[in-house]
Motif scaffolding. Structure first.
Motif, PDB file in Angstrom:
ATOM      1  N   ALA A 182       0.830  -1.209   0.000  1.00  0.00           N
ATOM      2  CA  ALA A 182       0.000   0.000   0.000  1.00  0.00           C
ATOM      3  C   ALA A 182       0.861   1.255   0.000  1.00  0.00           C
ATOM      4  O   ALA A 182       0.564   2.228  -0.704  1.00  0.00           O
ATOM      5  CB  ALA A 182      -0.932  -0.008   1.208  1.00  0.00           C
ATOM      6  N   GLN A 185       2.430   1.732  -3.429  1.00  0.00           N
ATOM      7  CA  GLN A 185       1.413   2.237  -4.369  1.00  0.00           C
ATOM      8  C   GLN A 185       1.147   3.711  -4.131  1.00  0.00           C
ATOM      9  O   GLN A 185       1.009   4.491  -5.086  1.00  0.00           O
ATOM     10  CB  GLN A 185       0.118   1.433  -4.207  1.00  0.00           C
ATOM     11  CG  GLN A 185       0.197  -0.003  -4.695  1.00  0.00           C
ATOM     12  CD  GLN A 185      -1.099  -0.759  -4.443  1.00  0.00           C
ATOM     13  OE1 GLN A 185      -1.955  -0.340  -3.658  1.00  0.00           O
ATOM     14  NE2 GLN A 185      -1.261  -1.896  -5.107  1.00  0.00           N
ATOM     15  N   LEU A 186       1.066   4.105  -2.883  1.00  0.00           N
ATOM     16  CA  LEU A 186       0.817   5.509  -2.543  1.00  0.00           C
ATOM     17  C   LEU A 186       1.919   6.394  -3.101  1.00  0.00           C
ATOM     18  O   LEU A 186       1.646   7.398  -3.778  1.00  0.00           O
ATOM     19  CB  LEU A 186       0.720   5.639  -1.016  1.00  0.00           C
ATOM     20  CG  LEU A 186       0.365   6.989  -0.405  1.00  0.00           C
ATOM     21  CD1 LEU A 186      -0.162   6.800   1.018  1.00  0.00           C
ATOM     22  CD2 LEU A 186       1.554   7.955  -0.349  1.00  0.00           C
ATOM     23  N   ARG A 189       1.896   6.547  -6.930  1.00  0.00           N
ATOM     24  CA  ARG A 189       0.792   7.356  -7.456  1.00  0.00           C
ATOM     25  C   ARG A 189       1.071   8.837  -7.281  1.00  0.00           C
ATOM     26  O   ARG A 189       0.828   9.639  -8.191  1.00  0.00           O
ATOM     27  CB  ARG A 189      -0.498   6.971  -6.714  1.00  0.00           C
ATOM     28  CG  ARG A 189      -1.762   7.601  -7.304  1.00  0.00           C
ATOM     29  CD  ARG A 189      -2.231   6.810  -8.515  1.00  0.00           C
ATOM     30  NE  ARG A 189      -3.498   7.319  -9.018  1.00  0.00           N
ATOM     31  CZ  ARG A 189      -4.689   6.934  -8.570  1.00  0.00           C
ATOM     32  NH1 ARG A 189      -4.764   6.032  -7.591  1.00  0.00           N
ATOM     33  NH2 ARG A 189      -5.779   7.427  -9.102  1.00  0.00           N
ATOM     34  N   TYR A 190       1.605   9.215  -6.157  1.00  0.00           N
ATOM     35  CA  TYR A 190       1.933  10.624  -5.929  1.00  0.00           C
ATOM     36  C   TYR A 190       3.028  11.089  -6.880  1.00  0.00           C
ATOM     37  O   TYR A 190       2.980  12.215  -7.400  1.00  0.00           O
ATOM     38  CB  TYR A 190       2.336  10.850  -4.464  1.00  0.00           C
ATOM     39  CG  TYR A 190       1.195  11.341  -3.603  1.00  0.00           C
ATOM     40  CD1 TYR A 190       1.236  12.576  -2.984  1.00  0.00           C
ATOM     41  CD2 TYR A 190       0.050  10.562  -3.435  1.00  0.00           C
ATOM     42  CE1 TYR A 190       0.177  13.024  -2.207  1.00  0.00           C
ATOM     43  CE2 TYR A 190      -1.011  10.995  -2.661  1.00  0.00           C
ATOM     44  CZ  TYR A 190      -0.947  12.236  -2.058  1.00  0.00           C
ATOM     45  OH  TYR A 190      -1.999  12.678  -1.303  1.00  0.00           O
ATOM     46  N   ARG A 280      -6.631  10.583  -2.974  1.00  0.00           N
ATOM     47  CA  ARG A 280      -6.072  10.433  -1.631  1.00  0.00           C
ATOM     48  C   ARG A 280      -6.797   9.330  -0.850  1.00  0.00           C
ATOM     49  O   ARG A 280      -6.173   8.563  -0.117  1.00  0.00           O
ATOM     50  CB  ARG A 280      -6.126  11.759  -0.871  1.00  0.00           C
ATOM     51  CG  ARG A 280      -5.206  12.814  -1.477  1.00  0.00           C
ATOM     52  CD  ARG A 280      -5.035  14.060  -0.625  1.00  0.00           C
ATOM     53  NE  ARG A 280      -6.290  14.744  -0.382  1.00  0.00           N
ATOM     54  CZ  ARG A 280      -6.921  14.776   0.782  1.00  0.00           C
ATOM     55  NH1 ARG A 280      -6.425  14.120   1.807  1.00  0.00           N
ATOM     56  NH2 ARG A 280      -8.051  15.443   0.906  1.00  0.00           N
ATOM     57  N   ASP A 282      -8.215   6.698  -2.129  1.00  0.00           N
ATOM     58  CA  ASP A 282      -7.834   5.420  -2.724  1.00  0.00           C
ATOM     59  C   ASP A 282      -6.506   4.916  -2.167  1.00  0.00           C
ATOM     60  O   ASP A 282      -6.369   3.729  -1.829  1.00  0.00           O
ATOM     61  CB  ASP A 282      -7.759   5.576  -4.247  1.00  0.00           C
ATOM     62  CG  ASP A 282      -7.501   4.259  -4.950  1.00  0.00           C
ATOM     63  OD1 ASP A 282      -8.143   3.253  -4.582  1.00  0.00           O
ATOM     64  OD2 ASP A 282      -6.665   4.222  -5.863  1.00  0.00           O
ATOM     65  N   VAL A 283      -5.524   5.808  -2.046  1.00  0.00           N
ATOM     66  CA  VAL A 283      -4.187   5.360  -1.637  1.00  0.00           C
ATOM     67  C   VAL A 283      -4.000   5.360  -0.118  1.00  0.00           C
ATOM     68  O   VAL A 283      -3.158   4.614   0.403  1.00  0.00           O
ATOM     69  CB  VAL A 283      -3.078   6.214  -2.296  1.00  0.00           C
ATOM     70  CG1 VAL A 283      -3.111   6.030  -3.798  1.00  0.00           C
ATOM     71  CG2 VAL A 283      -3.199   7.690  -1.922  1.00  0.00           C
ATOM     72  N   ASP A 339      -9.269  -3.845  -1.531  1.00  0.00           N
ATOM     73  CA  ASP A 339      -8.209  -3.548  -2.500  1.00  0.00           C
ATOM     74  C   ASP A 339      -7.392  -4.815  -2.746  1.00  0.00           C
ATOM     75  O   ASP A 339      -6.378  -5.034  -2.087  1.00  0.00           O
ATOM     76  CB  ASP A 339      -7.309  -2.421  -1.984  1.00  0.00           C
ATOM     77  CG  ASP A 339      -6.311  -1.954  -3.023  1.00  0.00           C
ATOM     78  OD1 ASP A 339      -6.206  -2.601  -4.089  1.00  0.00           O
ATOM     79  OD2 ASP A 339      -5.622  -0.952  -2.771  1.00  0.00           O
TER      80      ASP A 339
END
Length: 345
Positions: A182, A185-186, A189-190, A280, A282-283, A339
């Protein structure tokens, strides 16, 4: 060191002084891990609630009294109206709400009532006095702050897990690997969006949050409407944390369909004023979920209040810990089902 507990006689004396009216009788009610509440029967007029707060380094009394004063001033009637306070005695006097604990008999419309209340709170963001309210307890305003809180809690439990192979197996075999996914992924994505995960959320996008909110802190009146108590953690926070915490909180035990409806309604409300809200959520949702798993496991910590209380009562600590570990496993499973990409590859 906590302030010593107060007796029924103390409650009568303090209540009479704060109310400026005679208290006929006091009955202990709604005892919690952090405070004690008395129902005060007045010689004249409706009953009142006297709340005694611990002296534990946090101004729980001030935070709650200020929050409820603000809400009452702006027309919120589903929270107790403050009457008077005495910080030196660690006590405050509030309107008394009759009602049954909502969590004992949940209803289909509870998620909507929770959402309605939180949405109503946001209409007070620009009201007089809002900007002087404190930040919520354990507030988080950036993804990196959420990750730091997760890692801090994890470090404490790692030490506690040295002597408990079942706890260590859950953490190392399930919780830590999925949360690592997680977090990756965060950050990915950022980076793709050119956003800084360490940047604080703009004040314009912050939310007013009870912070510890759900059916566990709600009473159901005779007409089925919920009334909300316990605002010791109230203040400004990231709305993503507010939505996540309310949906995940194990104290509410919302069924998946109700939790999803709550998330959907609140997301629509917050996304209307924040284009990045959905991203935000989502992650960050699985990170907040991991934090909640660790909170559930706090009973394993030597300094845990619940651990000390159980020992004082002569309870079976082994059974208590096994129950909390099982609860954390179920919560973790729920987060992963939301998820599927969290499964380590």
């Amino acid at each position: 060191m906590s302030e010593p507990d107060i007796s029924v006689q103390d409650a009568v004396s303090i209540g009479s002084r704060l109310a400026g009216a005679q208290v006929a009788a006091a009955q202990p009610a709604r005892s919690g891990g952090n405070n004690r509440v008395f129902r005060l029967e007045m010689a004249k007029g409706p009953p009142l609630a006297l709340k005694h707060y611990p002296s534990d380094g946090r101004d729980r009394l001030g935070q709650e009294y200020d929050a409820l004063t603000f809400l009452s001033r702006h027309g919120i009637t589903s929270t107790p109206r403050p009457v008077a306070k005495d910080p030196a005695a660690f006590c405050a006097l509030y309107q008394w709400f009759d009602g049954d604990a909502a969590v004992l008999h949940p209803r289909h419309d509870d998620a909507d009532q929770l959402a309605d209340f939180l949405i109503a709170l946001q209409r007070l963001r620009d009201a007089e006095g809002a900007q002087t309210l404190r930040n919520a307890s354990a507030s988080i305003f950036s993804p990196e702050a959420a990750i730091a809180q997760y890692e801090q809690r994890l470090d404490g439990l790692r030490r506690a897990s040295d002597d408990d192979p079942d706890l260590r197996a859950f953490m190392d075999g399930s919780l830590v690997p999925t949360t690592a996914v997680a977090i990756r992924q965060l950050r990915r994505r950022y980076a793709e969006l050119g956003l800084d995960p360490a940047a604080d959320l703009a004040p314009a996008h912050r939310a007013l949050s009870p912070s510890d909110f759900g059916l566990h802190n709600a009473l159901r009146a005779d007409d089925g409407k919920l009334r909300f108590i316990d605002f010791e953690y109230f203040g400004w926070d990231d709305p993503v944390k507010l939505v996540s915490d309310t949906a995940i909180h194990p104290g509410s035990g919302l069924p998946d369909a109700d939790a999803n409806r709550l998330i959907e309604r609140l997301s629509q409300a917050f996304a209307a004023g924040d284009d990045a809200f959905a991203i935000r959520l989502d992650v960050l949702y699985p990170v907040f979920g991991a934090i909640w798993c660790l909170i559930v496991l706090n009973a394993y910590l030597p300094e845990s209040r619940s651990r000390r209380a159980l020992a004082a009562q002569g309870g079976d600590l082994t059974v208590r810990l096994a129950g909390q570990l099982d609860k954390a496993r179920r919560l973790h499973q729920t987060i992963c089902q939301r998820d599927p990409d969290l499964t380590p590859r």
